[in-house]
Scaffold this active site. Structure first.
Site, PDB file in Angstrom:
ATOM      1  N   SER A 225       0.835  -1.206   0.000  1.00 35.42           N
ATOM      2  CA  SER A 225       0.000   0.000   0.000  1.00 35.42           C
ATOM      3  C   SER A 225       0.871   1.259   0.000  1.00 35.42           C
ATOM      4  O   SER A 225       2.057   1.205   0.351  1.00 35.42           O
ATOM      5  CB  SER A 225      -0.904  -0.021   1.230  1.00 35.42           C
ATOM      6  OG  SER A 225      -0.096  -0.070   2.384  1.00 35.42           O
ATOM      7  N   CYS A 280      -3.632  -3.689  -8.114  1.00 36.13           N
ATOM      8  CA  CYS A 280      -3.152  -2.312  -8.252  1.00 36.13           C
ATOM      9  C   CYS A 280      -3.396  -1.788  -9.661  1.00 36.13           C
ATOM     10  O   CYS A 280      -3.223  -0.607  -9.908  1.00 36.13           O
ATOM     11  CB  CYS A 280      -1.689  -2.217  -7.882  1.00 36.13           C
ATOM     12  SG  CYS A 280      -0.644  -3.045  -9.073  1.00 36.13           S
TER      13      CYS A 280
HETATM   14  P1  NAD Z   1       0.275  -3.666   2.798  1.00 34.59           P
HETATM   15  O1  NAD Z   1       1.008  -2.400   2.605  1.00 34.59           O
HETATM   16  O2  NAD Z   1      -0.647  -3.784   3.935  1.00 34.59           O
HETATM   17  O3  NAD Z   1       1.328  -4.873   2.981  1.00 34.59           O
HETATM   18  C1  NAD Z   1       2.331  -5.146   2.024  1.00 34.59           C
HETATM   19  C2  NAD Z   1       3.516  -5.802   2.691  1.00 34.59           C
HETATM   20  O4  NAD Z   1       4.160  -4.866   3.555  1.00 34.59           O
HETATM   21  C3  NAD Z   1       3.153  -6.978   3.569  1.00 34.59           C
HETATM   22  O5  NAD Z   1       4.186  -7.931   3.473  1.00 34.59           O
HETATM   23  C4  NAD Z   1       3.075  -6.371   4.967  1.00 34.59           C
HETATM   24  O6  NAD Z   1       3.396  -7.295   5.982  1.00 34.59           O
HETATM   25  C5  NAD Z   1       4.104  -5.270   4.912  1.00 34.59           C
HETATM   26  N1  NAD Z   1       3.761  -4.035   5.641  1.00 34.59           N
HETATM   27  C6  NAD Z   1       2.530  -3.566   5.936  1.00 34.59           C
HETATM   28  N2  NAD Z   1       2.621  -2.351   6.521  1.00 34.59           N
HETATM   29  C7  NAD Z   1       3.935  -2.050   6.573  1.00 34.59           C
HETATM   30  C8  NAD Z   1       4.679  -0.942   7.082  1.00 34.59           C
HETATM   31  N3  NAD Z   1       4.090   0.095   7.634  1.00 34.59           N
HETATM   32  N4  NAD Z   1       6.021  -0.981   6.992  1.00 34.59           N
HETATM   33  C9  NAD Z   1       6.647  -2.031   6.440  1.00 34.59           C
HETATM   34  N5  NAD Z   1       6.002  -3.110   5.943  1.00 34.59           N
HETATM   35  C10 NAD Z   1       4.670  -3.122   6.012  1.00 34.59           C
HETATM   36  O7  NAD Z   1      -0.443  -4.019   1.410  1.00 34.59           O
HETATM   37  P2  NAD Z   1      -1.479  -5.194   1.122  1.00 34.59           P
HETATM   38  O8  NAD Z   1      -2.789  -4.851   1.747  1.00 34.59           O
HETATM   39  O9  NAD Z   1      -0.860  -6.513   1.399  1.00 34.59           O
HETATM   40  O10 NAD Z   1      -1.593  -5.077  -0.477  1.00 34.59           O
HETATM   41  C11 NAD Z   1      -2.480  -4.236  -1.131  1.00 34.59           C
HETATM   42  C12 NAD Z   1      -1.822  -2.942  -1.526  1.00 34.59           C
HETATM   43  O11 NAD Z   1      -0.689  -3.208  -2.342  1.00 34.59           O
HETATM   44  C13 NAD Z   1      -2.732  -2.054  -2.356  1.00 34.59           C
HETATM   45  O12 NAD Z   1      -2.569  -0.727  -1.931  1.00 34.59           O
HETATM   46  C14 NAD Z   1      -2.223  -2.257  -3.768  1.00 34.59           C
HETATM   47  O13 NAD Z   1      -2.478  -1.180  -4.651  1.00 34.59           O
HETATM   48  C15 NAD Z   1      -0.770  -2.418  -3.521  1.00 34.59           C
HETATM   49  N6  NAD Z   1      -0.145  -3.108  -4.634  1.00 34.59           N
HETATM   50  C16 NAD Z   1       0.629  -2.365  -5.459  1.00 34.59           C
HETATM   51  C17 NAD Z   1       1.207  -2.956  -6.555  1.00 34.59           C
HETATM   52  C18 NAD Z   1       2.077  -2.156  -7.467  1.00 34.59           C
HETATM   53  O14 NAD Z   1       2.778  -2.744  -8.271  1.00 34.59           O
HETATM   54  N7  NAD Z   1       2.056  -0.846  -7.401  1.00 34.59           N
HETATM   55  C19 NAD Z   1       0.988  -4.315  -6.820  1.00 34.59           C
HETATM   56  C20 NAD Z   1       0.173  -5.041  -5.942  1.00 34.59           C
HETATM   57  C21 NAD Z   1      -0.384  -4.416  -4.847  1.00 34.59           C
END
Ligand code: NAD
Length: 478
Positions: A225, A280
């Site tokens: 995210s 995404c």
């Molecule tokens: P998330 O940010 O909650 O988690 C992603 C990863 O980061 C997980 O492994 C989680 O454990 C870790 N994480 C969570 N918060 C963190 C923090 N504050 N600091 C460090 N690590 C942290 O995301 P999600 O809910 O798993 O995935 C969905 C999000 O990912 C959506 O916003 C989507 O748009 C995005 N996404 C982006 C792409 C891209 O290529 N731009 C691709 C897929 C998903």
């Protein structure tokens, strides 16, 4: 219930400071548990990656790619098993799961080109008696942090290129969908990768922070995210590490009156509701220009209403569940807020699937959306399409360019002139013309702009090779 531990060198490690429950979101039941890594587990993983990496980087690249060729073959052979696993703990349909694995395997294919991509350059006699060369060297240990929505594809955006370039890896998958990562690594062992070249540690945000701060971790590949991507980028940069951090998105689909309507409808439906909107590259705002607006709205509502909701492993299902009950509540909240702000609920999916045990939410269409409305601005990450009307293509581009995100924008038209104008003026890294999801294949970079990406070298494509190698210049006189 299954328990899956960390994979460090050739061992499964269960040391933990608590557990994460892994759900089958279609059935609303816990199917596995994974441990939250302690700092000592991270330390162990770094030590394993350092040991294995020291030998791996010295292996001739022609040998390293033999492991990749065998891994690719095993991934093909296990595609169905991996798809079942993805559907089981993510919820997407089996067809969608197969699709993400296919996209991931394409990165392994691309990584097999390492002997060509890793070549440096030489300029002899750059000055009298002096030659200059540059070599690509591995960066060292790479931390790969992945989101829940593509449990196979996104680890495969990173790991194949990182290891082909001679690095070792610590992969921390999402704690919500952590099961595929271990399976990918077991198949790597089977393919001949030495244990320790890729390690898996489980956990949430705290484990990511510990990894980033570890002095022996040299590079961070992150997808998740926007707030997390921003934080990861800042932390990695503060410790002097190279980092690529892909974040959230808000993607727009613009439809001109002259579009091929036969093609528009399936493309818009797939873009908005595929993967239950949890991607995404989901098209989440559709803008009809002029008379295209009422036509689009009517057609989308009529077709979306017929999409079948249900478990992803059931034949004929179009839309699986959302990842968790609390996420479904968030999505419901956005729908309510959009409605309260004046958008018309042309199709309300909030009550759909209530007879099913999982975290279902039906396709939802909000009409008459305004550019400053919450559903027009915020990433919702659910099967919700905001539809708005604009008078001109320029107005649509202004709407898109006001977004803080810049992942994808799509135009449907028969006009080459309009398409050219669109791609010249839209502030987005991935642009589609007459395609609903403009996903770059493995050999192109996944090119989010603005707050959809922090860093400069994107995931996979030529950028991937640049990210996972550092250039060494040698100046020689004999
Ligand atoms: P998330 O940010 O909650 O988690 C992603 C990863 O980061 C997980 O492994 C989680 O454990 C870790 N994480 C969570 N918060 C963190 C923090 N504050 N600091 C460090 N690590 C942290 O995301 P999600 O809910 O798993 O995935 C969905 C999000 O990912 C959506 O916003 C989507 O748009 C995005 N996404 C982006 C792409 C891209 O290529 N731009 C691709 C897929 C998903």
């Amino acid at each position: 219930m299954a328990v899956r531990g960390h994979l460090i060198a050739d061992r499964e490690v269960l040391t933990n400071q608590g557990w994460h429950s892994v759900w089958d979101p279609a059935r609303g039941e816990v199917v596995a548990e994974v441990p939250e890594a302690t700092p000592a587990v991270v330390e162990e993983a770094v030590a394993a990656a350092a040991r294995a990496g020291a030998e791996w980087r010295r292996r001739p690249v022609t040998e390293r790619v033999q492991c990749l060729f065998r891994w690719k073959q095993l991934l093909e052979e296990h595609l169905e098993e991996l798809a079942q696993l993805v559907t089981r703990h993510h919820g997407k349909t089996l067809a969608e799961a197969r699709g993400e694995i296919r996209r991931g395997i394409e990165v392994v294919d691309f990584a097999c080109g390492a002997p060509t991509w890793l070549q440096g350059r030489t300029l002899p006699e750059v000055s009298a008696g002096l030659d200059q060369d540059w070599y690509r060297r591995p960066v060292g240990i790479v931390a790969c942090i992945t989101p829940f929505n593509f449990p196979v594809m996104i680890p495969l955006w990173m790991v194949p290129l990182a290891v082909a370039a001679g690095n070792s890896v610590i992969l921390k998958p999402s704690e919500k969908t952590p099961l595929a990562a271990g399976r990918l690594v077991e198949l790597m062992w089977q393919a001949g990768f030495p244990p320790g070249v890729v390690n898996v540690v489980h956990g949430g945000a705290e484990v990511t922070r510990t990894l980033i701060q570890h002095p022996e971790v040299a590079a961070v590949s992150f997808v998740g995210s926007e707030p997390a991507a921003r934080e990861v980028y800042a932390q990695a940069a503060a410790t002097g590490k190279r980092v690529q951090a892909a974040g959230g998105a808000k993607n727009h689909l613009v439809i001109l009156e002259d579009a091929d309507w036969e093609a528009v409808l399936p493309a818009v439906l797939n873009s908005a509701f595929g993967n239950a909107g949890e991607r995404c590259l989901a098209g989440s705002v559709a803008l009809g220009v002029g008379a295209a607006y009422p036509r689009l709205l009517e057609a989308v509502v009529e077709s979306a209403r017929r999409l079948k909701l249900g478990p992803g492993d059931v034949e004929g299902v179009d839309i699986g569940p959302l990842i968790r009950a609390d996420h479904r509540e968030r999505v419901r909240g956005y729908i309510a807020q959009g409605h309260a702000e004046g958008a018309v609920l042309a199709l309300d999916g909030r009550q759909a699937g209530q007879d099913l045990p999982g975290f279902f939410l039906g396709p939802t269409v909000l009409a008459g959306v305004q550019p400053d409305g919450v559903v027009a601005r915020e990433e919702i990450f659910g099967p919700v399409l905001a539809v708005g009307g604009v008078s001109t293509l320029e107005e649509a581009v202004r709407w898109i360019n006001a977004s803080r995100y810049g992942n994808m924008a799509v135009l449907f038209t028969h006009s080459g002139k309009a398409a050219r104008r669109f791609r010249e003026t839209v502030e987005c890294g991935m642009v589609g013309v007459n395609v609903g999801v403009a996903q770059p294949l493995a050999f192109y970079p996944f090119s989010g702009w603005k707050r959809s990406f922090y860093g400069d070298l994107h995931l996979h494509g030529p950028d991937g090779w640049d990210f996972y190698t550092r250039k060494q210049v040698v100046v020689t006189r004999w």
